[in-house]
Design an enzyme around this catalytic site. Structure first.
Site, PDB file in Angstrom:
ATOM      1  CG  HIS A 167      -1.447   1.293   1.522  1.00 23.87           C
ATOM      2  ND1 HIS A 167      -0.871   2.089   2.541  1.00 23.87           N
ATOM      3  CD2 HIS A 167      -2.383   1.948   1.115  1.00 23.87           C
ATOM      4  CE1 HIS A 167      -1.581   3.472   2.715  1.00 23.87           C
ATOM      5  NE2 HIS A 167      -2.442   3.275   1.810  1.00 23.87           N
ATOM      6  NE  ARG A 198      -2.614  11.919   3.990  1.00 26.01           N
ATOM      7  CZ  ARG A 198      -1.947  10.922   4.593  1.00 26.01           C
ATOM      8  NH1 ARG A 198      -1.527  10.001   3.509  1.00 26.01           N
ATOM      9  NH2 ARG A 198      -1.769  10.714   5.736  1.00 26.01           N
ATOM     10  CD  GLU A 214     -17.571   0.228  -6.806  1.00 27.06           C
ATOM     11  OE1 GLU A 214     -16.521  -0.510  -7.327  1.00 27.06           O
ATOM     12  OE2 GLU A 214     -18.714  -0.123  -6.475  1.00 27.06           O
ATOM     13  CG  ASN A 269      -2.296   8.240   0.449  1.00 28.82           C
ATOM     14  OD1 ASN A 269      -1.890   9.083   1.412  1.00 28.82           O
ATOM     15  ND2 ASN A 269      -3.187   8.429  -0.372  1.00 28.82           N
TER      16      ASN A 269
END
Length: 300
Positions: free
Chosen positions: A102, A106, A262, A104
């Site tokens: 994973h 931001r 989604e 991320n």
């Protein structure tokens, strides 16, 4: 800054998805471009049923508008507007010898009702979730993370490694989600570090992602595995689901800001098991993993 960082994550999405398609050799990413009614939207790319990746997504978004009341309460502000953009990815390989990953990265801005910028910060990280523990894989992943951090501050790696161990912790199970990596948030300008400096750091980490993960995939993707090992992978995936739905701030932020469902739930694996009161056999490879998850290690 927001335009600069969004342009960066657009390029990074292209770089990462191209490399993952090359590694998979079969499946291609499907792209959905979506709009958020309150402002903004995103570009979701999902890969499924490949040679290597059973399911994965590499998504970017940029959303803006009035900060929802729940988030105003969280940040302790009133009548604020916001802008948030980032890239989020999760990859669930088919072979249980290949870890889930994973990542991320931001950026967030907050404004008062006159449109004046009142706050801005970066956040992100990357973490590894193996089903079978290969210690050299964990070492490699953390070594790449440390190299990226050390270019900017000698304290960053240990600080953000410890925050990762604390954050990706399934408190109701008393175990880590995986073997960690980096986690940083609210990286704001201060006397020592400008917002440009934070941009340089976060993009350094983002650029290191493929180096941290692809060599592990290449090394493990063709290893043999059996039904028992596949079952274990699906049981452990259940813990991944539990973390994302119970604890993950990104999931909760998306749900509270009317994000695209989604795209938010893209992180969930396609095949999962929950067996009642399941415990691995004493002395097994499966138990070895659980023991490390209950007691996070120093990998570099």
């Amino acid at each position: 800054m927001k335009d600069k960082f969004y342009k960066y994550i657009e390029q990074l999405q292209n770089t990462i998805t191209s490399k993952l398609e090359e590694i998979d050799g079969k499946a291609k990413f499907r792209e959905d471009i979506w709009k958020r009614p309150e402002g903004g939207g995103g570009k979701t790319r999902v890969i499924e049923n490949g040679n290597v990746f059973e399911k994965g997504g590499v998504n970017i978004s940029a959303v803006h508008g009035a900060l929802p009341e729940s988030m105003q309460n969280y940040f302790g502000v009133k009548d604020a507007d916001f802008f948030a953009c980032g890239l989020s990815l999760v990859l669930h390989p088919k072979n249980p010898m290949v870890p889930t990953v994973h990542a991320n990265w931001r950026y967030f801005e907050m404004y008062d009702k006159t449109g004046a910028l009142v706050d801005q910060w970066f956040g992100g990280g990357q973490d590894l979730t193996p089903y079978y523990l290969f210690e050299d894989d964990a070492h490699h992943f953390h070594q790449v993370c440390k190299q990226a951090c050390d270019k900017h501050n000698p304290d960053f790696y240990q600080t953000y490694k410890e925050r990762c161990d604390t954050y990706f912790w399934n408190a109701h199970r008393n175990e880590a989600r995986g073997v960690g990596g980096l986690f940083f948030d609210y990286c704001k300008a201060n006397n020592e570090t400008s917002i440009e400096d934070w941009y340089d750091f976060v993009t350094e980490v983002g650029n290191s992602f493929l180096e941290s993960y692809i060599p592990i995939v290449t090394k493990r993707k063709d290893l043999e595995y059996n039904k028992t090992q596949r079952n274990w992978q699906e049981i452990r995936r259940g813990r991944y689901v539990e973390f994302n739905l119970v604890h993950d701030k990104g999931t909760l932020f998306g749900l509270k800001t009317n994000g695209r469902i989604e795209s938010i739930l893209m992180s969930l694996p396609p095949n999962v098991q929950w067996k009642y009161d399941y415990h691995p056999e004493k002395g097994s490879a499966e138990e070895k993993l659980v023991n490390v998850l209950k007691n996070p290690k120093e990998w570099v």
